[in-house]
Motif scaffolding. Structure first.
Motif, PDB file in Angstrom:
ATOM      1  N   SER A 124      14.316  13.334  21.752  1.00 12.79           N
ATOM      2  CA  SER A 124      13.631  12.043  21.624  1.00 12.79           C
ATOM      3  C   SER A 124      13.901  11.412  20.265  1.00 12.79           C
ATOM      4  O   SER A 124      14.145  10.206  20.161  1.00 12.79           O
ATOM      5  CB  SER A 124      12.122  12.212  21.807  1.00 12.79           C
ATOM      6  OG  SER A 124      11.826  12.736  23.062  1.00 12.79           O
ATOM      7  N   TYR A 129      17.351   9.946  20.168  1.00 11.24           N
ATOM      8  CA  TYR A 129      17.392   8.683  20.911  1.00 11.24           C
ATOM      9  C   TYR A 129      16.816   7.546  20.075  1.00 11.24           C
ATOM     10  O   TYR A 129      17.412   6.480  19.965  1.00 11.24           O
ATOM     11  CB  TYR A 129      16.650   8.809  22.240  1.00 11.24           C
ATOM     12  CG  TYR A 129      16.743   7.557  23.081  1.00 11.24           C
ATOM     13  CD1 TYR A 129      17.894   7.274  23.813  1.00 11.24           C
ATOM     14  CD2 TYR A 129      15.694   6.648  23.133  1.00 11.24           C
ATOM     15  CE1 TYR A 129      17.990   6.120  24.572  1.00 11.24           C
ATOM     16  CE2 TYR A 129      15.786   5.493  23.893  1.00 11.24           C
ATOM     17  CZ  TYR A 129      16.934   5.232  24.609  1.00 11.24           C
ATOM     18  OH  TYR A 129      17.037   4.085  25.358  1.00 11.24           O
ATOM     19  N   SER A 187      19.155   6.529  17.354  1.00 12.80           N
ATOM     20  CA  SER A 187      20.351   5.825  17.843  1.00 12.80           C
ATOM     21  C   SER A 187      20.084   4.345  18.101  1.00 12.80           C
ATOM     22  O   SER A 187      21.020   3.541  18.123  1.00 12.80           O
ATOM     23  CB  SER A 187      20.884   6.493  19.114  1.00 12.80           C
ATOM     24  OG  SER A 187      20.047   6.206  20.221  1.00 12.80           O
ATOM     25  N   GLN A 247      21.072   2.154  28.342  1.00  8.00           N
ATOM     26  CA  GLN A 247      20.819   3.587  28.512  1.00  8.00           C
ATOM     27  C   GLN A 247      19.331   3.841  28.358  1.00  8.00           C
ATOM     28  O   GLN A 247      18.877   4.381  27.352  1.00  8.00           O
ATOM     29  CB  GLN A 247      21.584   4.397  27.476  1.00  8.00           C
ATOM     30  CG  GLN A 247      23.064   4.448  27.721  1.00  8.00           C
ATOM     31  CD  GLN A 247      23.730   5.368  26.731  1.00  8.00           C
ATOM     32  OE1 GLN A 247      23.673   5.149  25.533  1.00  8.00           O
ATOM     33  NE2 GLN A 247      24.373   6.398  27.256  1.00  8.00           N
ATOM     34  N   PRO A 297      15.739   5.513  28.460  1.00  4.57           N
ATOM     35  CA  PRO A 297      15.339   6.919  28.485  1.00  4.57           C
ATOM     36  C   PRO A 297      14.869   7.278  29.892  1.00  4.57           C
ATOM     37  O   PRO A 297      14.585   6.396  30.702  1.00  4.57           O
ATOM     38  CB  PRO A 297      14.218   6.992  27.457  1.00  4.57           C
ATOM     39  CG  PRO A 297      13.735   5.603  27.304  1.00  4.57           C
ATOM     40  CD  PRO A 297      14.874   4.702  27.633  1.00  4.57           C
TER      41      PRO A 297
END
Length: 191
Positions: A40, A43, A46, A183, A185
């Motif tokens: 997480s 992510y 990013s 993208q 989650p």
């Protein structure tokens, strides 16, 4: 469903808080808690990735660059200010090497192959405090202990700080929403 940008940010924030609540609720006191949290965290970091201009070309930031900047910019200041007993002031980079490259990408706390990251620089646990210096037996350097509940709370704080920053920075908001839409989650769908 076509949501306004701020509604999408709020939906994403709520979604991530629900996942963090699940991680905390379902915690069994094992390394798996940190695997989910590290993925997480990777992510979230990013979402801040930008293009940088060098003398030769324009390129995307490396994982090390955007991850450590995310820790420095959105985590409580204690992370960027933490100093190991050996004098190193590089906890954000160790988090990149050990939690992101090691735990999330290689299922190991040994960090990246090739000597990046100091093995043993981060220990994980399920105790009360956080960012606790821990001396280990030689030949390893000293360590910091990240305990799950305080650490997940700091990740929640970083998420909230990131969302607030995006609300006042249209470029950050656009980059984040573009990535979240491309993208999403697990189970989050923004149309």
């Amino acid at each position: 469903m076509n949501l306004e940008n701020n509604d999408e940010l709020e939906q994403f924030k709520n979604y991530m808080h629900e996942r963090f609540d699940e991680l905390e609720r379902d915690s069994r006191g094992t390394a798996w808690d940190f695997v989910g949290l590290s993925v997480s965290l990777d992510y979230l970091a990013s979402l801040t990735k930008i293009k940088v201009k060098t003398k030769e070309k324009v390129r995307w930031q490396s994982g090390r660059e955007y991850f450590t900047l995310f820790i420095n910019n959105f985590f409580p200041g204690a992370y960027s200010q933490f100093t190991y007993r050996n004098g190193s002031n590089d906890l954000p980079e160790q988090m990149y090497c050990i939690l992101r490259c090691g735990l999330a990408h290689a299922f190991s706390l040994y960090g990246e192959p090739g000597g990046h990251g100091r093995t043993g620089s981060i220990m994980i646990g399920h105790g009360e405090g956080n960012l606790i210096p821990a001396q280990k037996a030689p030949p390893r350097d000293d360590s910091v202990i990240l305990n799950f509940i305080p650490f997940i709370n700091d990740v929640r704080t970083a998420l909230d700080s990131l969302i607030e920053a995006a609300r006042s920075d249209s470029q950050l908001k656009d980059r984040m929403l573009k990535r979240i839409r491309a993208q999403p989650p697990l189970q989050l769908i923004l149309e």
